[in-house]
Scaffold this motif. Structure first.
Motif, PDB file in Angstrom:
ATOM      1  N   THR A  16       0.809  -1.219   0.000  1.00  0.00           N
ATOM      2  CA  THR A  16       0.000   0.000   0.000  1.00  0.00           C
ATOM      3  C   THR A  16       0.843   1.270   0.000  1.00  0.00           C
ATOM      4  O   THR A  16       0.286   2.384  -0.027  1.00  0.00           O
ATOM      5  CB  THR A  16      -0.940   0.029   1.216  1.00  0.00           C
ATOM      6  OG1 THR A  16      -0.159   0.128   2.422  1.00  0.00           O
ATOM      7  CG2 THR A  16      -1.799  -1.220   1.280  1.00  0.00           C
ATOM      8  N   ARG A  18       2.927   4.461  -1.027  1.00  0.00           N
ATOM      9  CA  ARG A  18       2.758   5.384  -2.140  1.00  0.00           C
ATOM     10  C   ARG A  18       4.116   5.881  -2.641  1.00  0.00           C
ATOM     11  O   ARG A  18       5.082   5.986  -1.886  1.00  0.00           O
ATOM     12  CB  ARG A  18       1.913   6.586  -1.725  1.00  0.00           C
ATOM     13  CG  ARG A  18       0.467   6.249  -1.397  1.00  0.00           C
ATOM     14  CD  ARG A  18      -0.359   7.521  -1.256  1.00  0.00           C
ATOM     15  NE  ARG A  18      -0.396   8.264  -2.516  1.00  0.00           N
ATOM     16  CZ  ARG A  18      -1.276   8.043  -3.487  1.00  0.00           C
ATOM     17  NH1 ARG A  18      -2.195   7.106  -3.353  1.00  0.00           N
ATOM     18  NH2 ARG A  18      -1.254   8.772  -4.595  1.00  0.00           N
ATOM     19  N   SER A  19       4.148   6.200  -3.915  1.00  0.00           N
ATOM     20  CA  SER A  19       5.253   6.956  -4.493  1.00  0.00           C
ATOM     21  C   SER A  19       4.811   8.408  -4.581  1.00  0.00           C
ATOM     22  O   SER A  19       3.838   8.809  -3.953  1.00  0.00           O
ATOM     23  CB  SER A  19       5.613   6.405  -5.878  1.00  0.00           C
ATOM     24  OG  SER A  19       4.501   6.548  -6.754  1.00  0.00           O
ATOM     25  N   ARG A  20       5.475   9.195  -5.378  1.00  0.00           N
ATOM     26  CA  ARG A  20       5.093  10.601  -5.511  1.00  0.00           C
ATOM     27  C   ARG A  20       3.742  10.764  -6.196  1.00  0.00           C
ATOM     28  O   ARG A  20       3.011  11.713  -5.941  1.00  0.00           O
ATOM     29  CB  ARG A  20       6.166  11.364  -6.287  1.00  0.00           C
ATOM     30  CG  ARG A  20       7.531  11.362  -5.608  1.00  0.00           C
ATOM     31  CD  ARG A  20       8.568  12.022  -6.499  1.00  0.00           C
ATOM     32  NE  ARG A  20       9.903  11.948  -5.941  1.00  0.00           N
ATOM     33  CZ  ARG A  20      10.743  10.933  -6.135  1.00  0.00           C
ATOM     34  NH1 ARG A  20      10.354   9.896  -6.874  1.00  0.00           N
ATOM     35  NH2 ARG A  20      11.943  10.940  -5.601  1.00  0.00           N
ATOM     36  N   GLY A  22       1.536   7.839  -7.155  1.00  0.00           N
ATOM     37  CA  GLY A  22       0.715   6.644  -7.253  1.00  0.00           C
ATOM     38  C   GLY A  22       1.144   5.590  -6.259  1.00  0.00           C
ATOM     39  O   GLY A  22       1.940   5.852  -5.351  1.00  0.00           O
ATOM     40  N   ILE A  23       0.627   4.383  -6.444  1.00  0.00           N
ATOM     41  CA  ILE A  23       0.961   3.241  -5.594  1.00  0.00           C
ATOM     42  C   ILE A  23       1.717   2.242  -6.464  1.00  0.00           C
ATOM     43  O   ILE A  23       1.124   1.595  -7.348  1.00  0.00           O
ATOM     44  CB  ILE A  23      -0.309   2.610  -5.000  1.00  0.00           C
ATOM     45  CG1 ILE A  23      -1.057   3.649  -4.158  1.00  0.00           C
ATOM     46  CG2 ILE A  23       0.040   1.389  -4.165  1.00  0.00           C
ATOM     47  CD1 ILE A  23      -2.393   3.174  -3.637  1.00  0.00           C
ATOM     48  N   ARG A  26       0.290  -1.414  -7.086  1.00  0.00           N
ATOM     49  CA  ARG A  26      -0.909  -1.426  -7.930  1.00  0.00           C
ATOM     50  C   ARG A  26      -0.525  -1.214  -9.397  1.00  0.00           C
ATOM     51  O   ARG A  26      -1.056  -1.878 -10.293  1.00  0.00           O
ATOM     52  CB  ARG A  26      -1.872  -0.343  -7.466  1.00  0.00           C
ATOM     53  CG  ARG A  26      -3.158  -0.280  -8.265  1.00  0.00           C
ATOM     54  CD  ARG A  26      -4.005   0.906  -7.841  1.00  0.00           C
ATOM     55  NE  ARG A  26      -5.192   1.048  -8.683  1.00  0.00           N
ATOM     56  CZ  ARG A  26      -5.912   2.146  -8.765  1.00  0.00           C
ATOM     57  NH1 ARG A  26      -5.583   3.205  -8.055  1.00  0.00           N
ATOM     58  NH2 ARG A  26      -6.966   2.204  -9.553  1.00  0.00           N
ATOM     59  N   ASP A 206       6.433   6.239 -10.989  1.00  0.00           N
ATOM     60  CA  ASP A 206       6.245   7.605 -11.481  1.00  0.00           C
ATOM     61  C   ASP A 206       6.925   7.846 -12.826  1.00  0.00           C
ATOM     62  O   ASP A 206       8.007   7.313 -13.092  1.00  0.00           O
ATOM     63  CB  ASP A 206       6.828   8.599 -10.475  1.00  0.00           C
ATOM     64  CG  ASP A 206       6.222   8.453  -9.094  1.00  0.00           C
ATOM     65  OD1 ASP A 206       5.047   8.073  -8.996  1.00  0.00           O
ATOM     66  OD2 ASP A 206       6.940   8.718  -8.115  1.00  0.00           O
TER      67      ASP A 206
END
Length: 244
Positions: A16, A18-20, A22-23, A26, A206
């Motif tokens: 779960t 996160r990046s900058r 999005g996930i 996923r 990203d």
């Protein structure tokens, strides 16, 4: 023969996380689903598998990649831990594609964002090219060319001049694939007696803004992958984007 290149997943042990923009987990799942639909004969993962550099993140990647309906290989990026990758799935430097050869280069410089082959790895590449004159596709993490983003060009392959000088003696090298830049790229690099097609690939994580002087995320772009169809000594290549 259909190859698919994926790159720069930047996974965490926590699915779960996160990046900058999005996930990553996923996005990785969505990209792999799209790749399966391409019916590839081989998938190449061109580095930066993990962001948190944990054993668990590589285990997650290996489990997902093993769901592919074809063989797959990976190389390290600047964020990766070689020993952890090797523990999950072999790091190989060559794949026999019958009519073609696939050579996988490690350009990692431990602790640095830029890449380098160095004298020893360049000599090993020359020896391998001396041994076989079949059409050859090279995969590496760091770009051996400028992509037009000032900050990214500073952390590409540092000994690119030596790399291109070496390749000028081996016209069987037809294609180079790279990761690291988190954006699509396609150009022909001219050498004395030949041209080599050089391709970059969108990231799974990203996307970076093309042409930026400083680090910037391209929030209008989407994750993707590159398809390479090899037909005899000819090929076609294109990028596909994935809706998340």
């Amino acid at each position: 023969m259909r190859l698919v290149q994926i790159t720069d997943a930047h996974l965490h042990a926590d699915k779960t996380a996160r990046s900058r923009a999005g996930i990553p987990w996923r996005q990785f799942e969505c990209v792999l689903d799209a790749v399966v639909a391409e019916r590839p004969d081989m998938v190449v993962f061109s580095g930066d598998v993990s962001q948190d550099e944990t054993a668990a993140s590589y285990a997650l990647a290996r489990q997902a990649m093993n769901s592919l309906p074809c063989p797959w290989v990976w190389i390290p990026g600047n964020h990766d831990q070689l020993a952890l990758m090797q523990a999950e799935h072999p790091l190989v430097d060559e794949v026999d594609l019958t009519q073609w050869r696939l050579l996988l280069l490690d350009t990692q410089v431990a602790g640095q964002p830029y890449g380098e082959l160095g004298a020893e790895r360049l000599a090993a590449l020359a020896q391998r090219l001396e041994e076989d004159d079949r059409p050859t596709l090279i995969v590496m993490h760091h770009p051996p060319v400028d992509v037009g983003a000032v900050w990214m060009d500073a952390i590409g392959l540092q000994d690119r001049d030596a790399f291109w000088q070496l390749l000028s003696h081996y016209p069987q090298v037809k294609i180079i694939l790279f990761g690291h830049t988190h954006q699509a790229y396609a150009q022909q690099h001219k050498l004395a007696d030949t041209k080599i097609s050089v391709y970059g690939c969108p990231a799974i994580a990203d996307q970076f803004l093309p042409g930026a002087e400083q680090f910037a995320i391209d929030e209008a772009s989407r994750p993707g992958y590159r398809v390479i169809d090899l037909n005899g000594s000819d090929w076609q290549s294109w990028v596909e984007r994935v809706v998340i």
